[in-house]
Design a protein around this motif. Sequence first.
Motif: not given
Length: 624
Positions: A346-350
């Motif tokens: 989720m952090y990488l996608v954000t």
Amino acid sequence: MEPQNLTAVLEFLLLGFSEDPDQQPILFGLFLSMYLVTVLGNLLIILAISSDSHLHTPMYFFLSSLSLADIGFSTTTIPKMLVNIHTHSKSITYVGCLTQVSFFVLFGCLESLLLTVMAYDCLVAICHPLHYPVTMSSHLCGLLVLVSFSISLLSSQVHCTMVSCLTFCTDVEIPHFFCDFPQLLKLTCSDTSTNNIVIVLVGIILGFLPISGIFFSYYKIISSILRVSLSGGRYKAFSTCGSHLMVVCLFYGTGLGVYLSSSVSVSSSDSVVASVMYTIVTPMLNPFIYSLRNKDIKGALWRIVSRIYICYMEVGNQTRVLEFILLGLSEDPELQPILFGLFLSMYLVTVLGNLLIILAVSSDSHLHTPMYFFISNLSFVDVCFSTTVVPKMLVNIHTGSKGISYLDCLSQVYFSMFFPILETLLLTVMAYDRFVAICHPLHYMVIMNPRLCGLLACITWFIGVMISLLHISLMMHLTFCQDLEIPHFFCGLAHVLKLVCSDTFLNSMLIYIMTGVLGVFPLIGILFSYTHIVSSLRKMSSSRGKQKAFSTCGSHLSVVSLFYGTGVGVHFTSSVTHSSWQVLIASVMYTVVTPMLNPFIYSLRNKDVKGALERLLSRAASYL
């Protein structure tokens, strides 16, 4: 149906103060300063009364209600006037004019009735001092304010209904800076005899009767004072009523001036000046009258300042070696790899999604517009907001450690406040941008010039920095008695304050005030912008134009709903439920999911961004 069709497309023109363009910056600065002084002064009165137990008496309860009415009274007229001066526009929609009439009557009547109630309170205090606590019970005080508000609301709705029944044949000019009911009656094509009768009746009931009640109260008060033999007792009685009497004279004096100037004088400038005294100057002066002439209020304000000073001077030595324990999402060791992989993804996608938005906007000249400038700022804020929380949580999961140092916790508290404040203000600025684009399309490029856009962005950053620093400066002087556990996956201000041994009164008070100012006012600004946007869309005859306008605002409205929805969810779960698990889920939605979804909302629902991303990817593919 014919009057409705006429009023549905009606737009009034507020002529304001002056046509001279050289005077507009002076007028804007003058009235903005007066409005800020009014709001700040009355808010300080409310804060002093609510925070000091010595002022929890009927007189000061009514005074705080009067201060709230003064803020509402000024807010009814001044913000719209400032917007018109800034945008060089004189128009106000039919719905906007109806709203101004409704709230102007509401707060004007409420102030008149509250002054009458306060006169009765003085009467009981001086003429029947032994029965005062019994007579002016908290139940009666609340009932009197409720009755005053109900009567004012009824009067407001009567005036609003009368305006909605009027027929206006053409777009008309109002020689005033707000929608004044008597001015509207002069511009109608329909018969106003019924309206005039109702105005006289309402004027007698809500003007003559309250002032008669005030005169009667002061007649009894003066009679009682004259019977007092001690000069000290007389002075105390006069000082009790002096401030109230000055406010009464100021309110009714300026109100009478408005009435006489509009009915006797032919000059519209005389009426406008009298209205400024009544609607702007009077609410601004009231807090000064009550604070400068009242030892209790001055004492309460001084005690607030003293508390702030003491909090700055008292520094606990234990905070230097303090380490907090973040309990995280789960104690189960089998869930740790799943949580690590989920939140890392989720952090990488954000980060990737928001960086692509920033890259697309900066690299494509078609997107060098105010709207996309603010979107790129919002994407940068989303990246930083996630980076404040997620990396530390991932490190703790990976290392099996739950500790976080005092300085790291302080940094998380600061940035977890700073970036949401920044996002709130940016969403408000973006709503204003959409309002100008749709309601004033011909003036859009002049109003939303690069200088103003840069200034708005700088102001939002400045406000975010200063408010976050204020919170942190107060928090740095709190004392923690031992190593403490935080039932969360990051250091939030509310959770840290629960673990403090020293007094957190100022911190809690600041949270309530800032939540009101930075939560309610930006949301009101967004709702105000979209009210005008919807009104403009209803006037559009072209369905294609409506669809284009809706698509322009759809993405922003989705982000606003997501941000405020999850924010309200965090607030309610933490204050209503006792389950820490529900609080954690709401916080994940607010701090992790929302920043991740924002780039998808702006890219999937926006052809310009999708086109820029496609051109960016094709350019990258050609390099490879």
